[in-house]
Design a protein around this motif. Structure first.
Motif, PDB file in Angstrom:
ATOM      1  N   TRP A  29       0.829  -1.096  -0.051  1.00 33.55           N
ATOM      2  CA  TRP A  29       0.077  -0.158  -0.131  1.00 33.55           C
ATOM      3  C   TRP A  29       0.865   1.323   0.030  1.00 33.55           C
ATOM      4  N   GLY A  31       4.029   3.771  -0.783  1.00 33.18           N
ATOM      5  CA  GLY A  31       5.063   3.854  -1.676  1.00 33.18           C
ATOM      6  C   GLY A  31       6.466   4.606  -1.086  1.00 33.18           C
ATOM      7  N   ASP A  32       6.416   4.548   0.563  1.00 31.33           N
ATOM      8  CA  ASP A  32       7.709   5.487   0.824  1.00 31.33           C
ATOM      9  C   ASP A  32       8.675   4.302   0.936  1.00 31.33           C
ATOM     10  N   LYS A  35       9.259   1.553   3.583  1.00 30.47           N
ATOM     11  CA  LYS A  35       8.101   0.502   3.299  1.00 30.47           C
ATOM     12  C   LYS A  35       8.290  -0.199   2.122  1.00 30.47           C
ATOM     13  N   PHE A  59      -2.925   1.948  -4.172  1.00 30.61           N
ATOM     14  CA  PHE A  59      -2.761   3.242  -3.705  1.00 30.61           C
ATOM     15  C   PHE A  59      -1.221   3.615  -3.703  1.00 30.61           C
ATOM     16  N   TRP A  60      -0.926   4.209  -2.802  1.00 26.01           N
ATOM     17  CA  TRP A  60       0.672   4.848  -2.951  1.00 26.01           C
ATOM     18  C   TRP A  60       1.645   3.660  -3.580  1.00 26.01           C
ATOM     19  N   VAL A  82      -2.133  15.166  -8.030  1.00 26.31           N
ATOM     20  CA  VAL A  82      -1.800  13.897  -7.558  1.00 26.31           C
ATOM     21  C   VAL A  82      -0.321  13.916  -8.009  1.00 26.31           C
ATOM     22  N   ASP A  86       3.535  13.215  -6.303  1.00 27.46           N
ATOM     23  CA  ASP A  86       4.309  12.211  -6.217  1.00 27.46           C
ATOM     24  C   ASP A  86       4.694  11.890  -7.710  1.00 27.46           C
ATOM     25  N   LEU A 144      -6.037   6.795 -10.983  1.00 28.26           N
ATOM     26  CA  LEU A 144      -4.933   7.778 -11.652  1.00 28.26           C
ATOM     27  C   LEU A 144      -4.712   7.757 -12.926  1.00 28.26           C
TER      28      LEU A 144
ATOM     29  N   TRP B  29       7.713  -3.009  12.802  1.00 28.72           N
ATOM     30  CA  TRP B  29       8.722  -2.314  12.005  1.00 28.72           C
ATOM     31  C   TRP B  29       8.644  -0.825  12.314  1.00 28.72           C
ATOM     32  N   PHE B  59      13.793  -2.605  11.276  1.00 31.74           N
ATOM     33  CA  PHE B  59      13.888  -1.147  10.761  1.00 31.74           C
ATOM     34  C   PHE B  59      13.679  -0.159  12.074  1.00 31.74           C
ATOM     35  N   PHE B 175       1.954  -6.945  10.491  1.00 36.25           N
ATOM     36  CA  PHE B 175       2.834  -5.962  10.170  1.00 36.25           C
ATOM     37  C   PHE B 175       2.678  -4.761  10.687  1.00 36.25           C
TER      38      PHE B 175
ATOM     39  N   LYS C  97      -0.915  11.273   4.117  1.00 36.16           N
ATOM     40  CA  LYS C  97       0.260  11.719   3.322  1.00 36.16           C
ATOM     41  C   LYS C  97       0.401  12.878   2.632  1.00 36.16           C
ATOM     42  N   MET C  98      -0.870  13.308   2.315  1.00 39.02           N
ATOM     43  CA  MET C  98      -0.853  14.536   1.435  1.00 39.02           C
ATOM     44  C   MET C  98      -2.034  15.366   1.905  1.00 39.02           C
ATOM     45  N   PHE C 100      -1.903  18.698   2.048  1.00 44.82           N
ATOM     46  CA  PHE C 100      -1.612  20.383   2.086  1.00 44.82           C
ATOM     47  C   PHE C 100      -2.759  21.100   2.280  1.00 44.82           C
ATOM     48  N   MET C 107     -10.041  16.507  -2.580  1.00 47.70           N
ATOM     49  CA  MET C 107      -9.476  16.342  -3.705  1.00 47.70           C
ATOM     50  C   MET C 107      -9.557  14.810  -4.050  1.00 47.70           C
ATOM     51  N   LEU C 111     -12.200  12.974  -6.695  1.00 50.89           N
ATOM     52  CA  LEU C 111     -11.413  12.189  -7.638  1.00 50.89           C
ATOM     53  C   LEU C 111     -12.157  10.435  -7.470  1.00 50.89           C
ATOM     54  N   HIS C 115     -14.713   8.684 -10.775  1.00 47.74           N
ATOM     55  CA  HIS C 115     -14.370   7.271 -11.104  1.00 47.74           C
ATOM     56  C   HIS C 115     -15.167   6.394 -10.242  1.00 47.74           C
TER      57      HIS C 115
END
Lengths: 176, 176, 176
Positions: A29, A31-32, A35, A59-60, A82, A86, A144, B29, B59, B175, C97-98, C100, C107, C111, C115
């Motif tokens: 899930w 995208g860091d 992780k 997702f990410w 988006v 990213d 996306l 983690w 980690f 996790f 995460k986002m 801002f 948003m 989105l 969809h």
């Protein structure tokens, strides 16, 4: 106890005798960078152990699979927002916790290199080579505006949550 | 495999026939206080229920196991940068989500105290007392230049991802 | 469903005949919008597949279940500080995460709407309708001074970690 009694039914235990190794299903899930490492290290380790291993990128996490030169565009202004936040592709992965001035990812990659820990990109390639099934989430792709040609090579067909949960039957399943 | 053999003791396997309690494997983690709580609460609860329980610290999670007076040093400038950001030891745990001006952890600990919820340090000790196997990740230790004597007492031998995934066979695996 | 049908290939189904679908247990720890989505999408998908599905809402995740007009109060000054930081109810969910300037959640909801992905509130209702068991964590409720009447309708009885781990026996268990 009362709840558990009424909900347990027909334990299926006989498979354990001749099939010791479970499947491994990782729901990727995040995208860091910090992780992506456990996602890929666990997947490649599982595959190397002979476990049937699938990583479902959602997702990410999906951004790990987007080609480096692809920018998320489309008519939709929200998709563009988006896109601003990213940049896809393994080379641009952010580090969830320590990203001060962008130095975190660079630092960690060097740290890993000195200690012979593979980079995420190398781990992704290693996963493909070891037979890990890398599967993108169809819904996230739709959300996306991503198409198959925007994704890196070597992936399985995009699937939905139903297919993922089918794969997770009798598997070790981790949400990372 | 060898490591896993020597660290496991008195396996309780015959219970699966009539009392299908699974093993519990927690991949710890995160080192954030609000994640350490569920790591430790679930581990101690599982052990108290009689589940064979292992927590694999990797980690950021590894920092929970580092002695309070240990600073991560070494010749490596990158390790020093990591050292600047994360002071190891349970007393310095940050709270992932609400850490405004450092007040979050203090507040949450007091909140927990008033309501008889144990502190992370108490939970760690309770886990050891209840027979939870606390296992550090060898790769993370190498990455950060940590040695056995830098870690708190009562831990199992450091292991890698392979041993962890072996332990996860037929376990509830989370996790966190 | 249509998506899932067309993307599945070479299904490995023979085990499913005599091994029924596992239970699905989701430990909903996060209250961030981008985590609530997978919590609810996986729960509703699992229930739609006929899996006995339970979502255990704990820590930040509990806020998803608090009525929109409830403010966390009480004599305790620390609970009041928590109250300042997190306004409960699905409509105020933050995006991990986002976020801002607070634009992220708005948003993402738009989105999703364009969809045909349901909003978290809709998914919560859909989960109840599909028979997903939504269960609040008793300890978190105590910690925050929340009572049954502060929570939305349609929930199961609050339970502790022991009951949750009992439910997790022979289930696919995800910590999200």
């Amino acid at each position: 106890m009362a709840i558990q009694e009424e909900t347990r039914e027909a334990p299926v235990e006989e498979e354990h005798d001749h099939a010791p190794h479970k499947k491994l299903v990782i729901i990727a899930w995040s995208g860091d960078l910090d992780k992506v490492w456990p996602q890929m290290i666990l997947a490649t380790t599982g595959a190397a152990m002979g476990m049937q291993t699938t990583v479902f990128f959602t997702f990410w996490g999906l951004f790990s699979l987007v080609k480096d030169n692809v920018r998320i565009t489309g008519d939709n202004w929200m998709q563009k927002m988006v896109a601003m936040m990213d940049r896809p592709g393994m080379e641009h992965l952010q580090l969830g916790k320590m990203n001060f001035a962008g130095a975190g990812p660079v630092m960690m990659k060097h740290l890993a290199k000195e200690h012979d820990v593979a980079s995420p990109g190398e781990l992704l390639q290693m996963a493909v080579d070891l037979g890990v099934k890398l599967v993108p989430c169809q819904m996230t792709m739709d959300l996306l505006g991503l198409k198959r040609e925007d994704m890196i090579d070597g992936l399985g067909e995009p699937v939905g949550a139903t297919t993922m949960l089918m794969e997770a039957q009798n598997a070790i399943t981790l949400f990372i």
